[in-house]
Design an enzyme around this catalytic site. Sequence first.
Site, PDB file in Angstrom:
ATOM      1  N   ILE A 127       0.848  -1.195   0.000  1.00  0.00           N
ATOM      2  CA  ILE A 127       0.000   0.000   0.000  1.00  0.00           C
ATOM      3  C   ILE A 127       0.889   1.252   0.000  1.00  0.00           C
ATOM      4  O   ILE A 127       1.894   1.310   0.713  1.00  0.00           O
ATOM      5  CB  ILE A 127      -0.962   0.017   1.212  1.00  0.00           C
ATOM      6  CG1 ILE A 127      -1.814  -1.271   1.213  1.00  0.00           C
ATOM      7  CG2 ILE A 127      -1.868   1.255   1.170  1.00  0.00           C
ATOM      8  CD1 ILE A 127      -2.760  -1.388   2.384  1.00  0.00           C
TER       9      ILE A 127
ATOM     10  N   ASN B 260      -2.180   6.215   8.763  1.00  0.00           N
ATOM     11  CA  ASN B 260      -2.122   6.080  10.215  1.00  0.00           C
ATOM     12  C   ASN B 260      -1.895   7.432  10.891  1.00  0.00           C
ATOM     13  O   ASN B 260      -2.557   7.760  11.882  1.00  0.00           O
ATOM     14  CB  ASN B 260      -0.967   5.150  10.619  1.00  0.00           C
ATOM     15  CG  ASN B 260      -1.344   3.686  10.508  1.00  0.00           C
ATOM     16  OD1 ASN B 260      -2.500   3.315  10.685  1.00  0.00           O
ATOM     17  ND2 ASN B 260      -0.366   2.857  10.216  1.00  0.00           N
TER      18      ASN B 260
ATOM     19  N   ASP C 198      -6.256   0.167  10.328  1.00  0.00           N
ATOM     20  CA  ASP C 198      -6.644  -1.243  10.342  1.00  0.00           C
ATOM     21  C   ASP C 198      -7.822  -1.498   9.396  1.00  0.00           C
ATOM     22  O   ASP C 198      -7.864  -2.500   8.685  1.00  0.00           O
ATOM     23  CB  ASP C 198      -7.043  -1.681  11.761  1.00  0.00           C
ATOM     24  CG  ASP C 198      -5.832  -1.906  12.650  1.00  0.00           C
ATOM     25  OD1 ASP C 198      -4.699  -1.780  12.154  1.00  0.00           O
ATOM     26  OD2 ASP C 198      -6.026  -2.202  13.848  1.00  0.00           O
TER      27      ASP C 198
ATOM     28  N   GLU D 206       1.806  -3.823   5.790  1.00  0.00           N
ATOM     29  CA  GLU D 206       0.860  -3.397   4.740  1.00  0.00           C
ATOM     30  C   GLU D 206       1.310  -3.973   3.406  1.00  0.00           C
ATOM     31  O   GLU D 206       1.108  -3.383   2.364  1.00  0.00           O
ATOM     32  CB  GLU D 206       0.735  -1.866   4.671  1.00  0.00           C
ATOM     33  CG  GLU D 206       1.929  -1.094   5.130  1.00  0.00           C
ATOM     34  CD  GLU D 206       3.063  -1.063   4.105  1.00  0.00           C
ATOM     35  OE1 GLU D 206       4.010  -1.858   4.309  1.00  0.00           O
ATOM     36  OE2 GLU D 206       3.019  -0.273   3.160  1.00  0.00           O
TER      37      GLU D 206
ATOM     38  N   ARG E  47      -0.268 -12.727 -19.886  1.00  0.00           N
ATOM     39  CA  ARG E  47      -1.499 -12.085 -19.389  1.00  0.00           C
ATOM     40  C   ARG E  47      -1.350 -11.515 -17.975  1.00  0.00           C
ATOM     41  O   ARG E  47      -2.273 -10.890 -17.456  1.00  0.00           O
ATOM     42  CB  ARG E  47      -2.631 -13.111 -19.355  1.00  0.00           C
ATOM     43  CG  ARG E  47      -3.309 -13.312 -20.683  1.00  0.00           C
ATOM     44  CD  ARG E  47      -4.295 -14.462 -20.596  1.00  0.00           C
ATOM     45  NE  ARG E  47      -5.250 -14.290 -19.511  1.00  0.00           N
ATOM     46  CZ  ARG E  47      -5.975 -15.292 -19.005  1.00  0.00           C
ATOM     47  NH1 ARG E  47      -5.827 -16.502 -19.462  1.00  0.00           N
ATOM     48  NH2 ARG E  47      -6.832 -15.069 -18.035  1.00  0.00           N
TER      49      ARG E  47
END
Length: 316
Positions: free
Chosen positions: A196, A203, A212, A238, A252
Amino acid sequence: YVLKTNPSEIDYVARLVRRVHRNHRIKVLIVDDSKGFRLYLKELLRTHRYQTIEAEDGEEALKLLHQHLDIRLMLTDFHMPKMDGQTLITQARRHFDRNQLGIIGFSDQSAPITSAKLLKAGANDFIAKPFLIEEFYCRITQNVETLEFIHLVRDSAVRDFLTQLHNRRYLFDVGTKAYEQAKERDSGFAAVIIDIDHFKQVNDTHGHFIGDRVLQRVATAMRKSAHQDDLLVRYGGEEFCLLIHGERASARLAEELERIRFAIASLEIPNGNEVLRVTASLGATLNKSSSLAAMIDIADAALYLAKTEGRNRVRI
Ligand code: GH3
Ligand code: MG
Ligand code: MG
Ligand code: MG
């Protein structure tokens, strides 16, 4: 006074309760040469909503155990023609351990040695014939509850509590087998690391509780957009790891991962009056390296490129 509960905890308790009340799904194999006795056990078990299947001898029982891998409990007679209960249990235990398959043997009250023989062969418990119905139900329930509990404890050792995804331990156990199989068959296999973007800011701005929630929502979005056969785990804080095998681990792959990236970027996470949005960067490799860990390192290097090139993108 309202206790503030993390939503994931509610899910967890709900899952536990559902599991315990799922008796009707528990499949029990009844093994006895007497048709009348099998019918009697079947009726007793049905009253408590167990699913039953029957075998009239040991050989048939062994065949059924291999065909129906969801059998959780086997009830077997001791005295049977061809193969007795003790032999059946010994044979069954070669393939199914006592935490996987519960076995209760019926011993002969007039020959106490039979109960010792059943236990020695690997039965979890025994019931002496003839028996009281109360005792029968108590033994069945207690054995099933213990098995279900072991199952739950085993599962929680390989699952992340917050996102309910499998964890890193599971990745290196199940994933390594998938990786080795793909290498042997020379079939497609991809390792992907998903991280992320600027999560620390989420946070810092909104607090850990919201952080969370974002992790949970991102995990759910990924699980939905990844293919059912893929292995998706929470790799670290994360960071998530996705293993893809087969046809989709090919040219692909970029298309597959782009869909996952888009699913995360499209998430709208409510927080009071506002809506939070996050993005993620994905690094991947199709190059079967010397080990799964080495492959993940290559995916991690690709992730680093995706980050330095501006985040919210896929790099293979
Ligand atoms: P980048 O785009 O480079 O990945 O930046 P980043 O801020 O996402 O990366 P960084 O590694 O600096 O920060 C990751 C943060 O994730 C730090 C840590 O506090 C947070 N984190 C890790 N696990 C959890 C968790 O379980 N809950 C919450 N709320 N935060 C977590
Ligand atoms: Mg008999
Ligand atoms: Mg990180
Ligand atoms: Mg990050």
